[in-house]
Design an enzyme around this catalytic site. Structure first.
Site, PDB file in Angstrom:
ATOM      1  CG  ASN A  31     -41.589   6.095-115.457  1.00  0.00           C
ATOM      2  OD1 ASN A  31     -41.446   7.121-116.104  1.00  0.00           O
ATOM      3  ND2 ASN A  31     -42.101   6.089-114.230  1.00  0.00           N
ATOM      4  CG  ASP A  80     -48.434   2.071-109.961  1.00  0.00           C
ATOM      5  OD1 ASP A  80     -48.995   3.115-109.588  1.00  0.00           O
ATOM      6  OD2 ASP A  80     -48.512   1.629-111.130  1.00  0.00           O
TER       7      ASP A  80
END
Ligand code: PMT
Length: 409
Positions: free
Chosen positions: A216, A285
Site C-alpha cells: 500500500n 489485512d
C-alpha cells in the site's frame, strides 16, 4: 493605513554549512505562518549564501558583523536578541554548538545566544563523523540540559557523498517545531521519560512470488513523526518499520519487518515491557495464501487469481494480551463514514484511543506532509482536528496518551 503586525518575531541564525540554503525555505515557511523573521549569519554562512538573499526575502538588514559600518544598530546583538520570541538556528554547525555550550561569544550569532532570553531551537547539520564525535555529543547534552531544543538531524546522503546521520531535518518539520514552540505547544517537558513506546510504521509487503508483492501507499511519515516526538519527549522508542519511503528519525531504535507476519513477530518480541503501543502502520489485512517459490510465468493466461488469507491483527492481539496499565492506540484509514468506522474499531479492538484519518481528503493520509484527523478516546466523543503537520499531530496524540496515563495513576 496602519501596517499589519505579525504575530511572532523570530531571529533566524544561519551558520556555515552546505545546508545554509535550506534556511531560505524555513524563512518562507515561517513567514507564511505569520512570523516576522530577522536573519543573522556567520561569516562562513555568508560564503554559502549571500546576505542579500535573506535581506530581500525578510525585508530586514541581515546581521553578519555587528561592527560593520553599514549596520544600522550599534548594539544589535542586544536589541535583536531582546525583540525576538524565538531564536532558531538553521543549520547549526558543530562549531556553533560548541561555542553555545561553552559560552563563547565571538561573533553576532554566539553573542545573541548569550544575550537572549528567548527560547532557542537549533537544527544541526554536519558530517556524520563530526556528529558522532564525543565532543559534539557532550556539547549537545549540555545544551539540552540548559534548555535548548533540538530538531535532530536525519540519516541520508550527505554533501560529502557519505551516507549517515547528519543531514538537516526536513524544512517543514523544522518550521513546524518552531511554530509549536511559538504557540506554546512545543514540548520542552520530557513528560514521557518513563515510557517505553513501541510503534508500527509504514506499509507491509505480502509476497506473491520472489519478484512481486501486494502493498500500500504508506510512506512511514506519520509513524516516524510519532517516534520522533516520543523520543524528544524522553521516551525509549522502538519502531517496527515495514516498507517506508522517507528517512527514519535518529534516536529511536528501528527494527525492519517487511511483511505482516514479520511485523507481528517483531512486535511480540518487543512488547513485553512496553508501556505504550501505537499501531500507525498500514498492515495488510490479507496476504497470498502461498507465495510461489519461483517467479510466476505469464504463459498464455489472460487472467490469474490469487487466493488470499487473513493476516493476524497485530493491534487487536496487543490490546487483548496487554498487561494492566499499558496504553494502546490505533489508527483508522477510512474513505467513508470515518468517525463511525473508527469508533467501531476502537470498541472491537478495545483501544484507549483511535486516530481516524479520511484518506480521500487533500493533505491527509498516505504520503502527505500533513494530516487531518479525528481523535476518539474510549467512552468519549470524536474531536475533529484541523489540518496540521504530522509532527504536530504526533504531539497532540502523545498529549492524549500522557493524559490517559496520568488519569490512570
Ligand atoms: O505512512 P503515511 O504515508 O504517513 O500514512 C499514514 C497512514 C495513513 C498509514 C496512517 O495515518 C494510518 O492511518 N495508519 C493505519 C492504516 C490502516 O491500516 O488502517 P486500518 O483501518 O486498516 O487498520 C486499523 C488499525 O489496525 C491500524 O492501527 C493498523 O495498524 C492495525 N492493524 C491492521 C491490520 C492488521 N493486520 N494488523 C494491525 O495491527
Amino acid at each position: 493605513m496602519s501596517e499589519k503586525k505579525n504575530q511572532f518575531k523570530v531571529g533566524l541564525g544561519v551558520t556555515g554549512g552546505i545546508a545554509a540554503y535550506k534556511a531560505i525555505e524555513v524563512l518562507r515557511l515561517l513567514q507564511k505562518s505569520d512570523c516576522d523573521v530577522r536573519v543573522a549569519m556567520t561569516t562562513h554562512a555568508a560564503e554559502f549564501i549571500q546576505p542579500l538573499t535573506f535581506r530581500a526575502l525578510s525585508g530586514h538588514y541581515v546581521l553578519v558583523d555587528d561592527y560593520d559600518s553599514g549596520n544600522p544598530d550599534p548594539i544589535a546583538h542586544i536589541n535583536f536578541s531582546q525583540e525576538i520570541d524565538l531564536f532558531l538556528v538553521v543549520p547549526a554547525t558543530a562549531n556553533t554548538l560548541a561555542k553555545f555550550a561553552n559560552g563563547i561569544a565571538d561573533d553576532f550569532i554566539t553573542s545573541t545566544y548569550l544575550a537572549s532570553t528567548a527560547p532557542v531551537l537549533v537544527a544541526p547539520a554536519m558530517n556524520t563523523t563530526m556528529w558522532n564525535q564525543p565532543a559534539t555529543a557532550r556539547n549537545i547534552a549540555r545544551l539540552k540540559s540548559d534548555g535548548v531544543r533540538f530538531v535532530e538531524p536525519i540519516a541520508g546522503e550527505l554533501a560529502c557523498k557519505t551516507v549517515g546521520t547528519g543531514k538537516l531535518e526536513d524544512v517543514e518539520n523544522i518550521a513546524a517545531q518552531a511554530m509549536a514552540m511559538l504557540k506554546g505547544t512545543g514540548h520542552s517537558a520530557r513528560d514521557l521519560e518513563n515510557e517505553r513506546v513501541v510503534i508500527t510504521v509504514g506499509g507491509t509487503r505480502e509476497a506473491i512470488d520472489p519478484v512481486r508483492f501486494i502493498s500500500n501507499r504508506s510512506s512511514g511519515r506519520m509513524g516516524f513523526a510519532l517516534a520522533r516526538a516520543a523520543f524528544e519527549r524522553g521516551a525509549e522508542v522502538t519502531v517496527i518499520a515495514g516498507s517506508t519511503s522517507v528517512d527514519p528519525p535518529t534516536g529511536p531504535r528501528i527494527i525492519n519487518a517487511l511483511s505482516a507476519a514479520e511485523m507481528h513477530e517483531a512486535v511480540f518480541e518487543e512488547i513485553s515491557d512496553a508501556t505504550v503501543f501505537i499501531g500507525a502502520a498500514a498492515v495488510a489485512d490479507y496476504r497470498p495464501k502461498s507465495a510461489a517459490a519461483s517467479k510466476i510465468k505469464k504463459k498464455d493466461r489472460d487472467e490469474m487469481s490469487l487466493e488470499l488469507e487473513r493476516t493476524e491483527d497485530i493491534l487487536a492481539k496487543v490490546s487483548s494480551t496487554r498487561r494492566n496499565g499499558v496504553i494502546v492506540a490505533g489508527f483508522a484509514a477510512e474513505t467513508t463514514n470515518v468517525v463511525e468506522y473508527a469508533t467501531e474499531k476502537l470498541k472491537k479492538k478495545n483501544l484507549d484511543l483511535v486516530i481516524a484519518n479520511d484518506i480521500t481528503k487533500d493533505g491527509a493520509g498516505f504520503n502527505s506532509e500533513t494530516n487531518i484527523a479525528s481523535i476518539i478516546e474510549k467512552g468519549g466523543a470524536a474531536e475533529n482536528l484541523p489540518k496540521m503537520s504530522k509532527l504536530e499531530l504526533a504531539h497532540v496524540i502523545l498529549d492524549r496518551i500522557a493524559k490517559i496515563r496520568d488519569a490512570g495513576k
